[in-house]
Design a protein around this motif. Sequence first.
Motif, PDB file in Angstrom:
ATOM      1  N   MET A   1       6.826  -7.516  15.108  1.00  0.00           N
ATOM      2  CA  MET A   1       6.436  -6.390  14.260  1.00  0.00           C
ATOM      3  C   MET A   1       5.411  -5.525  14.995  1.00  0.00           C
ATOM      4  N   ASP A   2       5.697  -4.216  15.110  1.00  0.00           N
ATOM      5  CA  ASP A   2       4.817  -3.358  15.894  1.00  0.00           C
ATOM      6  C   ASP A   2       3.846  -2.553  15.043  1.00  0.00           C
ATOM      7  N   ILE A   3       3.816  -2.789  13.720  1.00  0.00           N
ATOM      8  CA  ILE A   3       2.890  -2.068  12.849  1.00  0.00           C
ATOM      9  C   ILE A   3       1.729  -2.983  12.477  1.00  0.00           C
ATOM     10  N   LYS A   4       0.519  -2.478  12.661  1.00  0.00           N
ATOM     11  CA  LYS A   4      -0.681  -3.155  12.192  1.00  0.00           C
ATOM     12  C   LYS A   4      -1.198  -2.388  10.987  1.00  0.00           C
ATOM     13  N   LEU A   5      -1.267  -3.057   9.855  1.00  0.00           N
ATOM     14  CA  LEU A   5      -1.764  -2.446   8.621  1.00  0.00           C
ATOM     15  C   LEU A   5      -3.238  -2.787   8.466  1.00  0.00           C
ATOM     16  N   ILE A   6      -4.034  -1.763   8.214  1.00  0.00           N
ATOM     17  CA  ILE A   6      -5.473  -1.942   8.050  1.00  0.00           C
ATOM     18  C   ILE A   6      -5.884  -1.293   6.729  1.00  0.00           C
ATOM     19  N   CYS A   7      -6.753  -1.966   6.004  1.00  0.00           N
ATOM     20  CA  CYS A   7      -7.398  -1.329   4.849  1.00  0.00           C
ATOM     21  C   CYS A   7      -8.880  -1.655   4.931  1.00  0.00           C
ATOM     22  N   ASP A   8      -9.658  -1.123   4.016  1.00  0.00           N
ATOM     23  CA  ASP A   8     -11.084  -1.448   3.971  1.00  0.00           C
ATOM     24  C   ASP A   8     -11.382  -2.197   2.679  1.00  0.00           C
ATOM     25  N   SER A   9     -12.594  -2.695   2.561  1.00  0.00           N
ATOM     26  CA  SER A   9     -12.914  -3.541   1.408  1.00  0.00           C
ATOM     27  C   SER A   9     -13.182  -2.752   0.139  1.00  0.00           C
ATOM     28  N   LEU A  10     -12.943  -1.441   0.168  1.00  0.00           N
ATOM     29  CA  LEU A  10     -12.912  -0.665  -1.068  1.00  0.00           C
ATOM     30  C   LEU A  10     -11.599  -0.908  -1.818  1.00  0.00           C
ATOM     31  N   SER A  11     -10.607  -1.480  -1.134  1.00  0.00           N
ATOM     32  CA  SER A  11      -9.349  -1.862  -1.763  1.00  0.00           C
ATOM     33  C   SER A  11      -9.446  -3.308  -2.228  1.00  0.00           C
ATOM     34  N   ASP A  12      -9.132  -3.552  -3.490  1.00  0.00           N
ATOM     35  CA  ASP A  12      -9.063  -4.919  -4.000  1.00  0.00           C
ATOM     36  C   ASP A  12      -7.596  -5.319  -4.079  1.00  0.00           C
ATOM     37  N   ILE A  13      -7.251  -6.362  -3.347  1.00  0.00           N
ATOM     38  CA  ILE A  13      -5.850  -6.769  -3.226  1.00  0.00           C
ATOM     39  C   ILE A  13      -5.714  -8.260  -3.535  1.00  0.00           C
ATOM     40  N   PRO A  14      -4.555  -8.662  -4.052  1.00  0.00           N
ATOM     41  CA  PRO A  14      -4.329 -10.087  -4.337  1.00  0.00           C
ATOM     42  C   PRO A  14      -4.397 -10.934  -3.067  1.00  0.00           C
ATOM     43  N   ASP A  15      -4.736 -12.198  -3.249  1.00  0.00           N
ATOM     44  CA  ASP A  15      -4.881 -13.110  -2.106  1.00  0.00           C
ATOM     45  C   ASP A  15      -3.612 -13.181  -1.268  1.00  0.00           C
ATOM     46  N   GLU A  16      -2.448 -13.164  -1.931  1.00  0.00           N
ATOM     47  CA  GLU A  16      -1.201 -13.301  -1.184  1.00  0.00           C
ATOM     48  C   GLU A  16      -0.921 -12.075  -0.317  1.00  0.00           C
ATOM     49  N   ILE A  17      -1.483 -10.937  -0.679  1.00  0.00           N
ATOM     50  CA  ILE A  17      -1.364  -9.737   0.146  1.00  0.00           C
ATOM     51  C   ILE A  17      -2.363  -9.799   1.293  1.00  0.00           C
ATOM     52  N   GLN A  18      -3.583 -10.198   1.003  1.00  0.00           N
ATOM     53  CA  GLN A  18      -4.607 -10.277   2.053  1.00  0.00           C
ATOM     54  C   GLN A  18      -4.238 -11.298   3.123  1.00  0.00           C
ATOM     55  N   ALA A  19      -3.400 -12.266   2.790  1.00  0.00           N
ATOM     56  CA  ALA A  19      -3.013 -13.307   3.748  1.00  0.00           C
ATOM     57  C   ALA A  19      -1.918 -12.859   4.715  1.00  0.00           C
ATOM     58  N   LYS A  20      -1.372 -11.650   4.529  1.00  0.00           N
ATOM     59  CA  LYS A  20      -0.313 -11.169   5.429  1.00  0.00           C
ATOM     60  C   LYS A  20      -0.855 -11.108   6.862  1.00  0.00           C
ATOM     61  N   GLU A  21      -0.085 -11.632   7.802  1.00  0.00           N
ATOM     62  CA  GLU A  21      -0.569 -11.746   9.180  1.00  0.00           C
ATOM     63  C   GLU A  21      -0.743 -10.388   9.862  1.00  0.00           C
ATOM     64  N   TYR A  22      -0.065  -9.374   9.377  1.00  0.00           N
ATOM     65  CA  TYR A  22      -0.147  -8.046   9.981  1.00  0.00           C
ATOM     66  C   TYR A  22      -1.204  -7.161   9.323  1.00  0.00           C
ATOM     67  N   LEU A  23      -1.944  -7.706   8.358  1.00  0.00           N
ATOM     68  CA  LEU A  23      -2.963  -6.930   7.634  1.00  0.00           C
ATOM     69  C   LEU A  23      -4.361  -7.360   8.043  1.00  0.00           C
ATOM     70  N   GLU A  24      -5.240  -6.395   8.227  1.00  0.00           N
ATOM     71  CA  GLU A  24      -6.650  -6.673   8.515  1.00  0.00           C
ATOM     72  C   GLU A  24      -7.517  -5.789   7.629  1.00  0.00           C
TER      73      GLU A  24
END
Length: 281
Positions: free
Chosen positions: A1-24
């Motif tokens: 996978m060549d896409i790296k998804l980044i968000c900041d901690s102003l976003s509240d996301i479920p644990d199962e989303i935060q655990a995605k290996e391509y998300l930081e």
Amino acid sequence: MDIKLICDSLSDIPDEIQAKEYLEVVPLTLIMDGKEYKDGVDISKEEFYKVVMEMEDIPKTSQATYGQFIEIFEKNINQGKKILYIAGSSTKSGTYQSAVLAKKDIDGDVHIFDTEQLSLGAGQYVIRACDMIEEGLSIEEIVEKLDEIRDSVEILFAPASFDFLKKSGRVPMATALIGSMLNIKPIFKMKDGEINLEAKVRGIKKLVANLVDLVIEKNKDNLSQLTVTIGYGCNLDDFNKLKKEVEEKLNGKVKRLMVTKGGVCICSHTGPDIVAISFSK
């Protein structure tokens, strides 16, 4: 996978989303009792809830910095990644601008998307971006489709008390006093980067019912298309009442139901005793 998804901690996301290996997640900084903590790194949500309810002064927050974004952008570009950064509202934090400045100094494929939302509202875009990444869409297609759902994204939230909002200046003093004296529970909404009063009810039972009824009323013609996230902080009893209401009125009628807890930076302004619901189609 060549896409790296980044968000900041102003976003509240479920644990199962935060655990995605391509998300930081890029953490903002919490300033409490003269000490600095990286949101979600140096202090957990549960630790924050416990400490902040006993404080007289509300904590402060500081935006994610240019340096943080330079570091994360360079690291992922050097690994051959295309970057999609989904930002908390540019009108409520300088974090978005930090990323824009860093992008200008980076030689690589970086896309920045302003959600014009916070908390569960911004989290809707992160959830949907994960879906599209896993469907194999290109980064350009993802950005285009995120923009297409903008009109459907909304968050409704209700703090249990006005103490934090009042001290932070987030609500007028008159509104806070009325709520404190009459047990009026306000429901706020955030849309297009602005926070406004949506409704007022009396008591927690009517509050949670009204939160869910508003979602249904606003989405009469597309309920089955909705991704819905419900959130809370330290007030588990209130959340259980909301969860029951959601299960009775929305379970099996919407596309997806998810749960998360309010983050450190968001709850430092609203207080940790909060319930919220967000949706997108």
